[in-house]
Write a protein that holds these residues in place. Structure first.
Motif, PDB file in Angstrom:
ATOM      1  N   ASN A  24       0.813  -1.226   0.000  1.00  0.00           N
ATOM      2  CA  ASN A  24       0.000   0.000   0.000  1.00  0.00           C
ATOM      3  C   ASN A  24       0.841   1.270   0.000  1.00  0.00           C
ATOM      4  O   ASN A  24       0.285   2.371  -0.092  1.00  0.00           O
ATOM      5  CB  ASN A  24      -0.918   0.007   1.222  1.00  0.00           C
ATOM      6  CG  ASN A  24      -1.963  -1.096   1.149  1.00  0.00           C
ATOM      7  OD1 ASN A  24      -2.434  -1.445   0.064  1.00  0.00           O
ATOM      8  ND2 ASN A  24      -2.321  -1.659   2.308  1.00  0.00           N
ATOM      9  N   GLU A  69      -6.895  -9.052  -0.904  1.00  0.00           N
ATOM     10  CA  GLU A  69      -7.328  -8.210  -2.025  1.00  0.00           C
ATOM     11  C   GLU A  69      -6.217  -7.249  -2.438  1.00  0.00           C
ATOM     12  O   GLU A  69      -5.993  -7.021  -3.639  1.00  0.00           O
ATOM     13  CB  GLU A  69      -8.589  -7.448  -1.629  1.00  0.00           C
ATOM     14  CG  GLU A  69      -9.274  -6.755  -2.803  1.00  0.00           C
ATOM     15  CD  GLU A  69     -10.640  -6.226  -2.421  1.00  0.00           C
ATOM     16  OE1 GLU A  69     -11.170  -5.406  -3.189  1.00  0.00           O
ATOM     17  OE2 GLU A  69     -11.173  -6.624  -1.367  1.00  0.00           O
ATOM     18  N   CYS A  70      -5.493  -6.720  -1.459  1.00  0.00           N
ATOM     19  CA  CYS A  70      -4.355  -5.838  -1.776  1.00  0.00           C
ATOM     20  C   CYS A  70      -3.270  -6.606  -2.533  1.00  0.00           C
ATOM     21  O   CYS A  70      -2.687  -6.091  -3.495  1.00  0.00           O
ATOM     22  CB  CYS A  70      -3.775  -5.252  -0.496  1.00  0.00           C
ATOM     23  SG  CYS A  70      -4.871  -4.121   0.376  1.00  0.00           S
ATOM     24  N   LYS A 124      -4.317  -7.096  -6.116  1.00  0.00           N
ATOM     25  CA  LYS A 124      -4.116  -5.882  -6.917  1.00  0.00           C
ATOM     26  C   LYS A 124      -2.648  -5.729  -7.299  1.00  0.00           C
ATOM     27  O   LYS A 124      -2.330  -5.353  -8.439  1.00  0.00           O
ATOM     28  CB  LYS A 124      -4.580  -4.660  -6.122  1.00  0.00           C
ATOM     29  CG  LYS A 124      -6.085  -4.577  -5.919  1.00  0.00           C
ATOM     30  CD  LYS A 124      -6.447  -3.339  -5.103  1.00  0.00           C
ATOM     31  CE  LYS A 124      -7.958  -3.257  -4.868  1.00  0.00           C
ATOM     32  NZ  LYS A 124      -8.333  -2.074  -4.041  1.00  0.00           N
ATOM     33  N   GLU A 154      -1.894  -8.232 -10.096  1.00  0.00           N
ATOM     34  CA  GLU A 154      -2.471  -7.820 -11.387  1.00  0.00           C
ATOM     35  C   GLU A 154      -1.736  -6.615 -11.957  1.00  0.00           C
ATOM     36  O   GLU A 154      -1.556  -6.498 -13.164  1.00  0.00           O
ATOM     37  CB  GLU A 154      -3.959  -7.509 -11.163  1.00  0.00           C
ATOM     38  CG  GLU A 154      -4.741  -7.277 -12.447  1.00  0.00           C
ATOM     39  CD  GLU A 154      -4.829  -5.804 -12.819  1.00  0.00           C
ATOM     40  OE1 GLU A 154      -5.091  -5.508 -13.996  1.00  0.00           O
ATOM     41  OE2 GLU A 154      -4.616  -4.965 -11.917  1.00  0.00           O
ATOM     42  N   LEU A 155      -1.251  -5.748 -11.085  1.00  0.00           N
ATOM     43  CA  LEU A 155      -0.515  -4.564 -11.541  1.00  0.00           C
ATOM     44  C   LEU A 155       0.794  -4.943 -12.218  1.00  0.00           C
ATOM     45  O   LEU A 155       1.204  -4.291 -13.186  1.00  0.00           O
ATOM     46  CB  LEU A 155      -0.254  -3.649 -10.338  1.00  0.00           C
ATOM     47  CG  LEU A 155       0.606  -2.394 -10.591  1.00  0.00           C
ATOM     48  CD1 LEU A 155      -0.137  -1.427 -11.525  1.00  0.00           C
ATOM     49  CD2 LEU A 155       0.945  -1.711  -9.270  1.00  0.00           C
ATOM     50  N   TYR A 194     -14.313 -10.826  -3.162  1.00  0.00           N
ATOM     51  CA  TYR A 194     -13.557  -9.562  -3.301  1.00  0.00           C
ATOM     52  C   TYR A 194     -14.309  -8.635  -4.247  1.00  0.00           C
ATOM     53  O   TYR A 194     -13.929  -8.452  -5.414  1.00  0.00           O
ATOM     54  CB  TYR A 194     -12.150  -9.839  -3.845  1.00  0.00           C
ATOM     55  CG  TYR A 194     -11.434 -10.969  -3.131  1.00  0.00           C
ATOM     56  CD1 TYR A 194     -10.938 -10.787  -1.853  1.00  0.00           C
ATOM     57  CD2 TYR A 194     -11.275 -12.207  -3.739  1.00  0.00           C
ATOM     58  CE1 TYR A 194     -10.288 -11.820  -1.194  1.00  0.00           C
ATOM     59  CE2 TYR A 194     -10.635 -13.250  -3.095  1.00  0.00           C
ATOM     60  CZ  TYR A 194     -10.143 -13.052  -1.821  1.00  0.00           C
ATOM     61  OH  TYR A 194      -9.511 -14.071  -1.175  1.00  0.00           O
ATOM     62  N   ASP A 204     -14.570  -5.435  -4.393  1.00  0.00           N
ATOM     63  CA  ASP A 204     -13.897  -4.200  -4.812  1.00  0.00           C
ATOM     64  C   ASP A 204     -12.820  -4.441  -5.861  1.00  0.00           C
ATOM     65  O   ASP A 204     -12.315  -3.465  -6.433  1.00  0.00           O
ATOM     66  CB  ASP A 204     -13.243  -3.535  -3.590  1.00  0.00           C
ATOM     67  CG  ASP A 204     -14.283  -3.087  -2.568  1.00  0.00           C
ATOM     68  OD1 ASP A 204     -15.447  -2.873  -2.971  1.00  0.00           O
ATOM     69  OD2 ASP A 204     -13.934  -2.983  -1.369  1.00  0.00           O
ATOM     70  N   PHE A 205     -12.472  -5.698  -6.067  1.00  0.00           N
ATOM     71  CA  PHE A 205     -11.392  -5.984  -7.024  1.00  0.00           C
ATOM     72  C   PHE A 205     -11.888  -6.727  -8.270  1.00  0.00           C
ATOM     73  O   PHE A 205     -11.605  -6.326  -9.395  1.00  0.00           O
ATOM     74  CB  PHE A 205     -10.296  -6.807  -6.329  1.00  0.00           C
ATOM     75  CG  PHE A 205      -9.191  -7.233  -7.261  1.00  0.00           C
ATOM     76  CD1 PHE A 205      -8.289  -6.308  -7.762  1.00  0.00           C
ATOM     77  CD2 PHE A 205      -9.065  -8.558  -7.651  1.00  0.00           C
ATOM     78  CE1 PHE A 205      -7.278  -6.703  -8.626  1.00  0.00           C
ATOM     79  CE2 PHE A 205      -8.062  -8.962  -8.509  1.00  0.00           C
ATOM     80  CZ  PHE A 205      -7.161  -8.028  -8.996  1.00  0.00           C
ATOM     81  N   TRP A 206     -12.654  -7.772  -8.063  1.00  0.00           N
ATOM     82  CA  TRP A 206     -13.043  -8.611  -9.195  1.00  0.00           C
ATOM     83  C   TRP A 206     -14.329  -8.079  -9.836  1.00  0.00           C
ATOM     84  O   TRP A 206     -15.347  -7.880  -9.175  1.00  0.00           O
ATOM     85  CB  TRP A 206     -13.286 -10.051  -8.731  1.00  0.00           C
ATOM     86  CG  TRP A 206     -12.018 -10.780  -8.411  1.00  0.00           C
ATOM     87  CD1 TRP A 206     -11.534 -11.065  -7.184  1.00  0.00           C
ATOM     88  CD2 TRP A 206     -11.089 -11.297  -9.355  1.00  0.00           C
ATOM     89  NE1 TRP A 206     -10.345 -11.724  -7.276  1.00  0.00           N
ATOM     90  CE2 TRP A 206     -10.045 -11.887  -8.614  1.00  0.00           C
ATOM     91  CE3 TRP A 206     -11.027 -11.332 -10.746  1.00  0.00           C
ATOM     92  CZ2 TRP A 206      -8.955 -12.507  -9.206  1.00  0.00           C
ATOM     93  CZ3 TRP A 206      -9.941 -11.941 -11.346  1.00  0.00           C
ATOM     94  CH2 TRP A 206      -8.917 -12.513 -10.589  1.00  0.00           C
ATOM     95  N   LYS A 213     -12.102  -6.915 -15.089  1.00  0.00           N
ATOM     96  CA  LYS A 213     -10.823  -7.363 -14.540  1.00  0.00           C
ATOM     97  C   LYS A 213     -10.316  -8.616 -15.249  1.00  0.00           C
ATOM     98  O   LYS A 213      -9.113  -8.766 -15.495  1.00  0.00           O
ATOM     99  CB  LYS A 213     -10.972  -7.626 -13.036  1.00  0.00           C
ATOM    100  CG  LYS A 213      -9.681  -7.942 -12.321  1.00  0.00           C
ATOM    101  CD  LYS A 213      -8.726  -6.753 -12.351  1.00  0.00           C
ATOM    102  CE  LYS A 213      -9.291  -5.588 -11.570  1.00  0.00           C
ATOM    103  NZ  LYS A 213      -8.376  -4.429 -11.554  1.00  0.00           N
ATOM    104  N   SER A 242      -8.902  -7.557 -18.457  1.00  0.00           N
ATOM    105  CA  SER A 242      -7.624  -6.879 -18.221  1.00  0.00           C
ATOM    106  C   SER A 242      -6.501  -7.889 -17.989  1.00  0.00           C
ATOM    107  O   SER A 242      -5.391  -7.729 -18.506  1.00  0.00           O
ATOM    108  CB  SER A 242      -7.761  -5.951 -17.010  1.00  0.00           C
ATOM    109  OG  SER A 242      -6.511  -5.408 -16.645  1.00  0.00           O
TER     110      SER A 242
END
Length: 842
Positions: free
Chosen positions: A620, A657-658, A661, A664-665, A698, A700-702, A706, A709
């Motif tokens: 984060n 979840e973090c 992310k 995936e980034l 999750y 907020d993420f999936w 996504k 992406s």
């Protein structure tokens, strides 16, 4: 006339004369044609001898000598290939006739091959007969003397000198080297009986004593070594024979040495060192007399070699109940008396045995010690001529120190320390110095010199030029730390010096330090190692993380595993958590490496909440996107290990979840290892889960975008300039998961109504484009095409449902299908064809 009589008559009157005529040289043809014909016909001599054996003993005695003579006559040929054929025929004839005829073969060879190159051919032929036939023990005893005369002529006679002439060696391959003669000596010693041994050794002994040429001595001693090897493998010679032979040689030489010494003492008369006699005059120059005693050392060494080989190969028994022990004890007394006169001391192996009563006597023990130290004093500066002698003397002293015969005085031990110290930095003498130091270390001699040696050896273990020198120094240094009474302060000092040298400037030195630490971990007693495990863990972890040498990092990782497995402790997990919570990126990377590498050893003591919070803070952080590649690799390795060993998805949903992310980034990161680790992390999260399950867990993420992406970023990995098959495996599996999700959403009717491409068709075409682009732009590379083919194959085999099978088939009745469907079907069929072709090729 009976049938057997008719057969006998036919063989004797028809077959035998025809075969004999073929073997016999013809006089009505020219020389070249006759030689070629002989090459063809000479092997028939074996068949003729077999016929004669069938006809009986009278026929053998009547005709075999002439056949052997014809084969020997063929050996006179100038053509080497013809001589080889004749030699094989000669060996075959001996194998048929047997051992009793061996004497006739030797007589014919010596009578028929007497001039020039023929003598070299004779030696090679005798060697072929000896090695090509299986003799019974003692069957060659009658031929030892004539064969020995021939062999000595080849070794040190005129025949041996001819081998130095290049023209003779070039035209006669049999004249190259002295291997034939040495091999004959070894073979003869393997098959002779004990009664014929003297006939074999006596001529060599006389030549050694009478010769003044060093080259002759070396050649004859080579023959003695070959005889020693043969005697060891001769079943007719047991331990008693070997001991008696050695004792006989050593006793004769010792008696002659004593007589010569006594004679010299009688001749010496005391004269004034100031006045000269009136009748003194300059004597005419006379030829120096040769002292035969000076060559006795070759015979002594032969006797010692026989003893040592007999002990080594268990022919001479040294057990308590052995009958050989008393005889060897008597030999040992002779060896002590002649040690200062001998040029070699090969008695180190015998001195390792603690049961010789002679050395139990303090006088004999002191006498041996004094003579060995006298040798070391005069010969300690070894050179090319006496290096073997000095090395043997050091081995004998080492064996003496290690034995239980009696203690050496402190003065002797200090002198030996001085010799050993001098030899430490000599690569040629280290092999003798370190065993001596080990022997002295076991004596627990406490002195300043020993501590000085220990410090010097420690430096040598790091700075030595050769790996052998560093290894020997390491072994002694670790044993020094364990056995020598250093005390707590000195021990701590040496360990700190060892750990501090992990930063040594040269790679080989650091490798040696890590190897020393490994020895410490493996050999140190637990009570000495337990209080120091944390400092060892810290030092090894630092080398594992930051060292520039790959070899050092690999060695440090191995030692780190051994340390944590052998001495488990909570301190390892606490130190790892401290590294993860540190502000410096290198410390954080070290903590991540330890979590990823030692998760099996740390999972029982590691606190997951601390590790997860530390890694979440790192992910984060606003500077996370610009992190160093090495830190990212270590981070994803640590996350992978945590997900495999802890249930983070249930206990730490927000952190998971973090982490998703972050993965995936970095799917499109420039560094290959980062992309591969990120794909593996995402694959770990989505494994055995559907999109709906992920979206529910999750939210907020999936989402639907996504998945698309992730697919795009995976396609970017396929299009990178450098693609490695092994590193693309997680990405390939992730693409298969995306295809699965696209297949679940696929609606054929909706696609036909709207006229839009489905996501499944879109991704299939993109993958097909990757393979087509490689085929056109990079024809020499095949990795991308192979990956696409494997990907489609695994996907098709995975989904063999009825709906998908119907979608694959094309029966020609459905003309309303869209062009997209047909293209997808064609792609799938092409993939199956290509895969089938690849399987056929493989």
């Amino acid at each position: 006339m009976g049938l057997l009589q008719k057969v006998y008559t036919y063989l004797h009157l028809v077959v035998r004369p025809k075969l004999y005529k073929l073997v016999t040289r013809r006089e009505d043809v020219n020389v070249d044609a006759e030689a070629d014909e002989q090459v063809i016909h000479i092997p028939l001599a074996s068949a003729l001898i077999k016929v004669l054996c069938t006809l009986g003993l009278e026929a053998i005695r009547s005709y075999c000598p002439s056949i052997i003579l014809k084969i020997v006559d063929m050996l006179r040929s100038r053509n080497f290939s013809q001589r080889e054929i004749a030699r094989k025929a000669l060996v075959s004839a001996l194998n048929i006739l047997g051992d009793r005829w061996f004497g006739l073969f030797i007589e014919e060879l010596q009578a028929g091959l007497q001039r020039g190159y023929q003598k070299h051919v004779q030696i090679a032929s005798i060697s072929a007969l000896l090695h090509g036939h299986e003799f019974e023990t003692g069957t060659v005893d009658d031929q030892i003397i004539p064969i020995t005369d021939t062999l000595l002529s080849d070794l040190v006679g005129e025949q041996g000198k001819e081998k130095k002439i290049g023209k003779i060696v070039g035209k006669t391959p049999e004249a190259k080297g002295k291997n034939y003669s040495i091999g004959c000596y070894k073979r003869l010693s393997q098959i002779l009986s004990p009664g014929a041994l003297n006939s074999l050794i006596q001529p060599i002994k006389e030549r050694i004593l009478n010769s003044t040429e060093l080259k002759d001595h070396v050649a004859l001693f080579g023959a003695l070594k070959a005889i020693c090897e043969g005697l060891i493998s001769n079943e007719a010679f047991d331990g008693n024979h070997l001991v008696i032979l050695s004792a006989q040689i050593l006793t004769e030489n010792s008696a002659e040495e004593a007589k010569a010494k006594e004679k010299r003492e009688k001749k010496e008369e005391r004269r004034s060192c100031i006045l000269l006699d009136e009748n003194d005059s300059v004597a005419p120059k006379a030829k120096a007399s040769h002292n035969k005693i000076t060559n006795k050392h070759y015979l002594n060494q032969f006797a010692l070699s026989v003893l040592i080989s007999g002990i080594k190969f268990d022919k001479i028994d040294l057990s308590v109940t052995s009958e050989h022990l008393a005889k060897l004890d008597g030999i040992l007394q002779i060896m002590i008396d002649m040690l200062d006169l001998n040029r070699h001391s090969d008695e180190a192996m015998m001195l390792k045995n603690p049961r010789f009563s002679t050395l139990r006597d303090p006088k004999q023990f002191t006498k041996l010690a004094e003579k060995l130290f006298f040798v070391l004093k005069n010969q300690c500066r070894g050179n090319a001529s006496n290096s073997e002698y000095v090395s043997a003397a050091f081995k004998a002293v080492t064996a003496l120190i290690s034995s239980d015969y009696g203690p050496l005085s402190d003065d002797y031990l200090l002198v030996l320390l001085g010799y050993a110290e001098e030899d430490l930095f000599n690569n040629e003498r280290q092999a003798a110095a370190f065993p001596l130091l080990h022997a002295m270390l076991k004596k627990n001699k406490v002195c300043d010199e020993m501590e000085y040696i220990g410090n010097k050896v420690f430096k040598l273990s790091i700075q030595a030029d050769t790996e052998a020198g560093r290894s020997s120094a390491r072994n002694f240094f670790i044993q020094f730390l364990i056995d020598y009474p250093l005390g707590p302060l000195l021990l701590e000092k040496y360990i700190n010096k060892l750990l501090g040298n992990t930063n040594y400037g040269i790679d080989t030195g650091r490798e040696s330090v890590i190897a020393s630490i490994r020895h410490v971990v493996a050999k140190f007693p637990e009570k000495m190692m337990r209080p120091r495990t944390s400092i060892f863990f810290t030092v090894l972890a630092t080398s594992f993380s930051t060292d520039q040498s790959l070899k050092v990092r690999e060695d440090a990782s191995v030692v780190l595993k051994e340390l944590t497995s052998k001495y488990p402790s909570e301190d390892y997990a606490n130190l790892t958590c401290e590294y993860l919570q540190h502000e410096h990126p290198e410390k954080i990377r070290l903590g991540c490496l330890l979590v990823g590498f030692l998760i099996d050893e740390l999972k029982n003591t590691l606190q997951p909440e601390i590790v997860v919070n530390a890694l979440s803070n790192l992910v984060n952080n606003e500077d996370f996107a610009s992190c160093d590649d090495a830190l990212l690799v270590a981070l994803f390795d640590a996350l992978q290990s945590l997900f495999e060993n802890f249930d983070l998805e249930k206990s730490y949903t927000t952190a998971t979840e973090c982490f998703a992310k972050a993965g995936e980034l970095h799917l499109s990161h420039p560094h290959t290892w980062v992309r591969e680790r990120a794909a593996r992390l995402i694959l770990q999260l989505v494994k055995s889960k559907s999109f709906l399950e992920l979206k529910e867990a999750y939210p907020d993420f999936w989402d639907e975008a996504k998945v698309r992406s992730i697919a795009k970023k995976c396609l970017l990995q396929f299009k990178c300039q450098f693609v490695d098959r092994e590193e693309m495996e997680p990405c390939k599996l992730l693409v298969i998961w995306v295809l699965d999700e696209f297949l679940k959403r696929y609606d054929q009717e909706l696609e036909e109504t709207d006229g839009k491409r489905s996501e499944l068709l879109w991704l299939s075409q993109k993958l097909n484009g990757v393979a087509a682009e490689e085929n056109s732009d990079r024809p020499s590379e095949t990795t991308r095409r192979e990956l696409v083919i494997e990907l489609f194959l695994q996907f098709i085999i995975k989904h063999k449902s009825e709906k998908y099978s119907a979608f694959e088939r094309d029966d020609g009745s459905s003309s309303a299908r869209s062009d997209g469907e047909r293209r997808f079907k064609a792609n799938a069929r092409n993939v199956e064809k290509i895969i089938a072709q690849r399987r056929d090729c493989s």
